[in-house]
Design a protein around this motif. Structure first.
Motif, mmCIF file in Angstrom:
data_model
loop_
_atom_site.group_PDB
_atom_site.id
_atom_site.type_symbol
_atom_site.label_atom_id
_atom_site.label_comp_id
_atom_site.label_asym_id
_atom_site.label_seq_id
_atom_site.Cartn_x
_atom_site.Cartn_y
_atom_site.Cartn_z
ATOM 1 N N ARG A 16 39.346 20.462 36.658
ATOM 2 C CA ARG A 16 39.613 21.897 36.493
ATOM 3 C C ARG A 16 38.388 22.712 36.890
ATOM 4 O O ARG A 16 37.270 22.420 36.465
ATOM 5 C CB ARG A 16 39.975 22.178 35.032
ATOM 6 C CG ARG A 16 40.178 23.648 34.687
ATOM 7 C CD ARG A 16 40.491 23.782 33.203
ATOM 8 N NE ARG A 16 40.517 25.174 32.799
ATOM 9 C CZ ARG A 16 39.446 25.876 32.437
ATOM 10 N NH1 ARG A 16 38.251 25.285 32.461
ATOM 11 N NH2 ARG A 16 39.564 27.141 32.074
ATOM 12 N N VAL A 17 38.580 23.732 37.702
ATOM 13 C CA VAL A 17 37.494 24.620 38.126
ATOM 14 C C VAL A 17 37.140 25.554 36.965
ATOM 15 O O VAL A 17 38.031 26.118 36.313
ATOM 16 C CB VAL A 17 37.910 25.444 39.364
ATOM 17 C CG1 VAL A 17 36.811 26.433 39.749
ATOM 18 C CG2 VAL A 17 38.253 24.531 40.522
ATOM 19 N N ASP A 18 35.848 25.712 36.683
ATOM 20 C CA ASP A 18 35.415 26.610 35.609
ATOM 21 C C ASP A 18 35.891 28.038 35.871
ATOM 22 O O ASP A 18 35.983 28.479 37.027
ATOM 23 C CB ASP A 18 33.886 26.622 35.507
ATOM 24 C CG ASP A 18 33.342 25.322 34.928
ATOM 25 O OD1 ASP A 18 34.149 24.543 34.384
ATOM 26 O OD2 ASP A 18 32.119 25.099 35.046
ATOM 27 N N SER A 19 36.149 28.771 34.795
ATOM 28 C CA SER A 19 36.613 30.160 34.928
ATOM 29 C C SER A 19 35.629 31.000 35.729
ATOM 30 O O SER A 19 36.009 31.817 36.573
ATOM 31 C CB SER A 19 36.814 30.777 33.535
ATOM 32 O OG SER A 19 37.796 30.084 32.810
ATOM 33 N N ARG A 20 34.349 30.807 35.465
ATOM 34 C CA ARG A 20 33.329 31.591 36.178
ATOM 35 C C ARG A 20 33.350 31.304 37.669
ATOM 36 O O ARG A 20 33.279 32.223 38.491
ATOM 37 C CB ARG A 20 31.937 31.281 35.602
ATOM 38 C CG ARG A 20 30.782 31.969 36.326
ATOM 39 C CD ARG A 20 29.453 31.592 35.715
ATOM 40 N NE ARG A 20 29.207 30.160 35.799
ATOM 41 C CZ ARG A 20 28.732 29.552 36.891
ATOM 42 N NH1 ARG A 20 28.474 30.247 37.988
ATOM 43 N NH2 ARG A 20 28.515 28.249 36.894
ATOM 44 N N ILE A 21 33.463 30.037 38.026
ATOM 45 C CA ILE A 21 33.490 29.668 39.447
ATOM 46 C C ILE A 21 34.745 30.217 40.117
ATOM 47 O O ILE A 21 34.689 30.742 41.238
ATOM 48 C CB ILE A 21 33.428 28.139 39.601
ATOM 49 C CG1 ILE A 21 32.158 27.585 38.942
ATOM 50 C CG2 ILE A 21 33.506 27.746 41.070
ATOM 51 C CD1 ILE A 21 30.874 28.108 39.537
ATOM 52 N N LEU A 22 35.869 30.125 39.414
ATOM 53 C CA LEU A 22 37.123 30.632 39.992
ATOM 54 C C LEU A 22 37.024 32.135 40.236
ATOM 55 O O LEU A 22 37.440 32.634 41.295
ATOM 56 C CB LEU A 22 38.289 30.323 39.050
ATOM 57 C CG LEU A 22 39.681 30.632 39.628
ATOM 58 C CD1 LEU A 22 40.026 29.639 40.724
ATOM 59 C CD2 LEU A 22 40.737 30.611 38.533
ATOM 60 N N GLU A 23 36.433 32.877 39.282
ATOM 61 C CA GLU A 23 36.300 34.323 39.470
ATOM 62 C C GLU A 23 35.381 34.640 40.643
ATOM 63 O O GLU A 23 35.653 35.555 41.433
ATOM 64 C CB GLU A 23 35.764 34.980 38.197
ATOM 65 C CG GLU A 23 35.620 36.497 38.357
ATOM 66 C CD GLU A 23 35.139 37.187 37.101
ATOM 67 O OE1 GLU A 23 35.029 38.425 37.142
ATOM 68 O OE2 GLU A 23 34.872 36.517 36.104
ATOM 69 N N GLU A 24 34.301 33.883 40.782
ATOM 70 C CA GLU A 24 33.402 34.114 41.913
ATOM 71 C C GLU A 24 34.133 33.906 43.233
ATOM 72 O O GLU A 24 33.926 34.654 44.204
ATOM 73 C CB GLU A 24 32.201 33.168 41.820
ATOM 74 C CG GLU A 24 31.220 33.523 40.707
ATOM 75 C CD GLU A 24 30.100 32.507 40.590
ATOM 76 O OE1 GLU A 24 30.141 31.490 41.327
ATOM 77 O OE2 GLU A 24 29.183 32.725 39.772
ATOM 78 N N ARG A 25 35.010 32.926 43.307
ATOM 79 C CA ARG A 25 35.754 32.677 44.538
ATOM 80 C C ARG A 25 36.755 33.786 44.827
ATOM 81 O O ARG A 25 36.968 34.165 45.981
ATOM 82 C CB ARG A 25 36.457 31.314 44.444
ATOM 83 C CG ARG A 25 35.464 30.152 44.438
ATOM 84 C CD ARG A 25 36.149 28.813 44.254
ATOM 85 N NE ARG A 25 35.157 27.732 44.236
ATOM 86 C CZ ARG A 25 35.457 26.453 44.049
ATOM 87 N NH1 ARG A 25 36.729 26.086 43.838
ATOM 88 N NH2 ARG A 25 34.504 25.535 44.060
ATOM 89 N N ILE A 26 37.354 34.303 43.763
ATOM 90 C CA ILE A 26 38.278 35.430 43.947
ATOM 91 C C ILE A 26 37.515 36.653 44.450
ATOM 92 O O ILE A 26 37.934 37.331 45.405
ATOM 93 C CB ILE A 26 39.002 35.739 42.623
ATOM 94 C CG1 ILE A 26 39.929 34.574 42.239
ATOM 95 C CG2 ILE A 26 39.817 37.030 42.751
ATOM 96 C CD1 ILE A 26 40.515 34.710 40.839
ATOM 97 N N GLN A 27 36.373 36.955 43.806
ATOM 98 C CA GLN A 27 35.573 38.110 44.214
ATOM 99 C C GLN A 27 35.115 37.966 45.665
ATOM 100 O O GLN A 27 35.157 38.932 46.446
ATOM 101 C CB GLN A 27 34.336 38.241 43.301
ATOM 102 C CG GLN A 27 34.649 38.553 41.856
ATOM 103 C CD GLN A 27 34.902 40.029 41.609
ATOM 104 O OE1 GLN A 27 34.891 40.826 42.533
ATOM 105 N NE2 GLN A 27 35.163 40.386 40.369
ATOM 106 N N ARG A 28 34.679 36.771 46.056
ATOM 107 C CA ARG A 28 34.208 36.548 47.417
ATOM 108 C C ARG A 28 35.339 36.733 48.426
ATOM 109 O O ARG A 28 35.154 37.337 49.490
ATOM 110 C CB ARG A 28 33.613 35.146 47.537
ATOM 111 C CG ARG A 28 32.921 34.885 48.893
ATOM 112 C CD ARG A 28 32.403 33.467 48.994
ATOM 113 N NE ARG A 28 31.566 33.116 47.857
ATOM 114 C CZ ARG A 28 31.856 32.160 46.994
ATOM 115 N NH1 ARG A 28 32.953 31.436 47.135
ATOM 116 N NH2 ARG A 28 31.039 31.888 45.988
ATOM 117 N N ALA A 29 36.527 36.235 48.095
ATOM 118 C CA ALA A 29 37.662 36.368 49.013
ATOM 119 C C ALA A 29 38.018 37.834 49.233
ATOM 120 O O ALA A 29 38.275 38.267 50.367
ATOM 121 C CB ALA A 29 38.868 35.605 48.457
ATOM 122 N N VAL A 30 37.996 38.625 48.161
ATOM 123 C CA VAL A 30 38.318 40.053 48.284
ATOM 124 C C VAL A 30 37.250 40.764 49.105
ATOM 125 O O VAL A 30 37.549 41.608 49.966
ATOM 126 C CB VAL A 30 38.467 40.685 46.885
ATOM 127 C CG1 VAL A 30 38.583 42.200 46.995
ATOM 128 C CG2 VAL A 30 39.675 40.112 46.168
#
Length: 776
Positions: A16-30
């Motif tokens: 499972r990807v950590d919540s913090r890492i997942l949010e960073e990936r979402i922010q980067r994609a946007v």
């Protein structure tokens, strides 16, 4: 930025990807342009929140799988979060504008502390939903729509917003509002459908649903049902008789008491129980009239002072020409477009050419909005409008005073223009047939439309006498001009190219020589061009070289290039390459050899390392320093009859040369009038005094003059918005009309309590709160 769709996985390699890492990936994609995201969730928290995007480029986040707590938390306008399954606690926690759709049930704390946005739940929710919500009246109220029912303690301490509970397939069909709803409720409304078992009557009450409220409800109901995929329920749910509405009670409704004044308290409590003056009333006969808890008059600690036009606005303070930019925007706001255009002509003969096209717009860089990370007002647009409007200022009769201006460039035309507006004759002496200096002779036509420049030169030539010199001035001719006139102004600029002390320097073409030839379409370049010097002039050379057929253009410099703005962008767009640090060793027929040993092949080498003034015609009465003329703060040389402005004093921008001309003309006019020349000693207003909170931060683009003018905070000068008068809690401030269109805002000391609301709200910063010093 190219928009794209992406899928972001919450599980990688079985982990499972950590919540913090997942949010960073979402922010980067946007950030990289993604506007349609699918997130495969495995219990991660906060998915879809804190995405700061423009409303014109909204982002949609579709969550599949099982999202964790706080999905869409701290959401921002322009974000839409769609969850195709039930979700956990605190959905939309601290939501600040996002639209969140849950096609299933939601846990506890739904919409907790929400301030903006909308949450749609296609099922039931747990306890403490819609708690501690609030509303900024500047924005739309936050909304939460629930298809089913809500859990216990619903709307606890609710302070704003609207909740809609449809009661369809409720988890508790006998009580759709749960246990103890509305406790501590102080604001907002709740529309609900179905049976309930009471609510906090001390904090809320049932109110009738009028036609406007039901129309809002049915419009929103249709959108809500579409969002959760249940449009077929509209006819079932849109029956008016089934709906009820709860609203918060007012503070006075809650207490059932009237507010007691200090006078009533003193008469009925203090004096009645303790005697007049309290315990020592019989020992003191001084004035014991009551002093209110909130005081006015001489007892105030602070006093508001209306400091209208006491300070310079940042835009005007940043403009070397001194144009009152803010005053022009005020005229545009008032619908006086011609007057706004005419005003610029009182400060410069080039309101369109320079302000609209050639100036880097220092006023925009200094704008309070820019300093506050908002879009500055487009002053260039205001400048460009001058070519279609603007009338010549009325010229006064000639005074008999005569001033010689040597040099017909921007500085010389500026000083001559200002002197003529003051009623004095200013004769321009110049080698060229056409006035304008480098503007007309060297600046590429790509940077300034020919018709705009021609129109402004023609307007100036109609009122400025111009004598074309047959040859460059010598010492004798210059001395005669000084003798024949009351004053002489040197504005010859810098037209003598600097020489690079390297072998082969004679093979290089000076930049100014090249630009003048290019302006006449007489310049020739080879396929490969190397430009030594990568400043803005070098960039102009690069743009023209590319236009004339050069296939490769390289600009070299010994340091990071100082070029900026449109000149740099145009050069880069033309394909020019910048290379630094480079130290020239030799110029040969093959190109430029660097001290590093590298040779840059070139068919044409152009030298752009600056120009210096030609001072050979000056006599010993005029002191020089490092190749430039020394002047005082009013641009007077060591010869009291001679002034000097522009590049002959120091290199600078066109707008700085025009500003020098205006300042020198004012000094000469003061001397003619018997006054002591002085500068404008007003300081620039502190940025912190202008309040931008009442301007809509969502307005990012201003495409016309009216929209720009509406967003000007008018720093330091009252824009007559009436905000201070409206916001004053005691009604102490009023508008007093003076002669003509003049007015002043007045604070009545008998009403003013020194609270500072006026100073803290004024967008212009003209109200100042100062410490009270009453006479004793």
């Amino acid at each position: 930025m190219e928009q794209q769709s992406v899928i972001i996985h919450g599980m990688e390699n079985g982990h499972r990807v950590d919540s913090r890492i997942l949010e960073e990936r979402i922010q980067r994609a946007v950030t990289q342009g993604a506007r349609d995201l699918t997130v495969e969730a495995f219990g991660q928290h906060g998915i879809g929140g804190r995405l700061f995007v423009s409303r014109t480029e909204p982002v949609t986040v579709r969550i599949t799988g099982s999202p964790g707590q706080r999905a869409g938390s701290m959401g921002f306008p322009g974000t839409k979060v769609i969850i195709d399954a039930p979700t956990s606690d605190d959905i939309g926690w601290l939501n600040a504008g996002a639209e969140i759709v849950v096609r299933g049930n939601a846990g506890n704390g739904a919409a907790n502390a929400m301030a903006q946005g909308k949450i749609s739940i296609g099922g039931n929710i747990g306890s403490r939903g819609m708690t501690m919500t609030k509303r900024n009246p500047k924005y739309e109220a936050p909304e939460m729509w629930v298809l089913g029912s809500v859990g216990d303690y619903f709307a606890e301490f609710m302070a704003g917003g609207v909740a809609v509970v449809c009661g369809f397939e409720a988890q508790n069909p006998d009580n759709v509002l749960g246990y103890r709803p509305c406790v501590g409720m102080v604001g907002g409304q709740i529309f609900f459908r179905g049976p309930y078992k009471g609510f906090s009557l001390a904090d809320a009450k049932l109110v009738p649903i009028d036609d406007a409220a039901f129309a809002w409800l049915t419009r929103g109901l249709r959108v809500f049902l579409e969002d959760i995929g249940r449009p077929e329920l509209f006819e079932t749910l849109a029956k008016r008789d089934a709906w009820q509405c709860i609203a918060a009670r007012s503070p006075y409704e809650k207490t059932g008491k009237k507010r007691r004044s200090m006078q009533e308290f003193r008469t009925n409590v203090w004096d009645a129980e303790l005697g007049r003056g309290g315990l020592i009333g019989d020992l003191d006969d001084s004035d014991r009239s009551p002093i209110g808890l909130i005081v006015n008059g001489d007892l105030r600690r602070f006093v508001p002072v209306w400091e209208n036009k006491k300070y310079l606005p940042p835009c005007q303070a940043s403009c070397p020409t001194g144009i009152p930019v803010q005053q022009r925007w005020q005229l545009v706001r008032d619908g006086l477009m011609d007057e706004a255009m005419d005003l610029a002509l009182a400060y410069t003969p080039f309101p369109a050419t320079v302000c609209g096209y050639l100036c880097p717009n220092l006023c925009m860089q200094g704008c309070t909005r820019a300093v506050s990370n908002l879009t500055p007002l487009d002053t260039a647009m205001l400048g460009k409008a001058n070519v279609k409007a603007g009338h010549m200022p009325k010229l006064p009769p000639l005074s008999g005073k005569r001033v010689a201006v040597i040099g017909g460039g921007p500085a010389g035309m500026s000083v001559a223009w200002q002197l003529r507006l003051a009623g004095h004759e200013a004769i321009i002496y110049d080698l060229e047939e056409k006035l304008g200096g480098k503007i007309t002779a060297a600046i590429p036509s790509s940077r300034i439309p020919k018709d705009v420049l021609d129109a402004e030169i023609k307007r100036a030539q109609e009122v400025l006498p111009h004598i074309r010199l047959p040859k460059a001035l010598g010492k004798d001719e210059f001395a005669q001009i000084v003798t024949d006139h009351d004053f002489t102004v040197l504005a010859v600029g810098a037209n003598k190219p600097r020489v690079l002390p390297v072998p082969g320097k004679e093979l290089a073409v000076p930049a100014l020589t090249f630009l003048k030839a290019a302006k006449k379409n007489e310049a020739k370049v080879g396929k490969r061009v190397v430009i030594i010097g990568a400043g803005n002039v070098g960039c102009d050379v690069a743009t023209e070289a590319a236009r004339l057929g050069a296939e490769s253009v390289t600009l070299i410099d010994i340091q990071t290039p100082a070029s900026f703005g449109k000149e740099r962008k145009d050069a880069e767009a033309a394909g020019a390459v910048f290379k630094w640090p480079c130290f020239t060793k030799e110029i040969t027929a093959e190109g430029v050899t660097l001290q590093s040993g590298e040779t840059l092949p070139a068919d044409t080498v152009i030298l752009s390392v600056g120009d210096v003034p030609d001072l050979e015609f000056l006599d010993d009465t005029i002191a020089t320093e490092r190749g430039h003329v020394k002047v005082s703060e009013i641009y007077q040389t060591t010869n009291p009859k001679v002034f000097a402005i522009g590049d002959i004093v120091k290199p600078g921008l066109l707008t700085q040369a025009i500003g020098m001309g205006r300042d020198a003309a004012k000094a000469i006019e003061d001397i003619f009038s018997g006054k002591r020349p002085c500068e404008d000693t007003r300081k620039m207003i502190d940025y912190k005094r202008a309040k931008l909170e009442y301007f809509d931060p969502r307005i990012m683009e201003m495409n016309d003059l009216d929209s720009c003018a509406s967003q000007c905070s008018s720093c330091g000068a009252c824009r007559d918005c009436g905000l201070c008068e409206t916001i004053c809690p005691t009604g102490a401030i009023s508008r007093k009309a003076l002669s003509g269109k003049e007015f002043e805002m007045v604070s009545d000391p008998d009403k003013c309590i020194g609270c500072g609301f006026c100073a803290n709200a004024c967008p212009c910063g003209v109200w100042n709160l100062v410490e009270n010093s009453p006479l004793v």
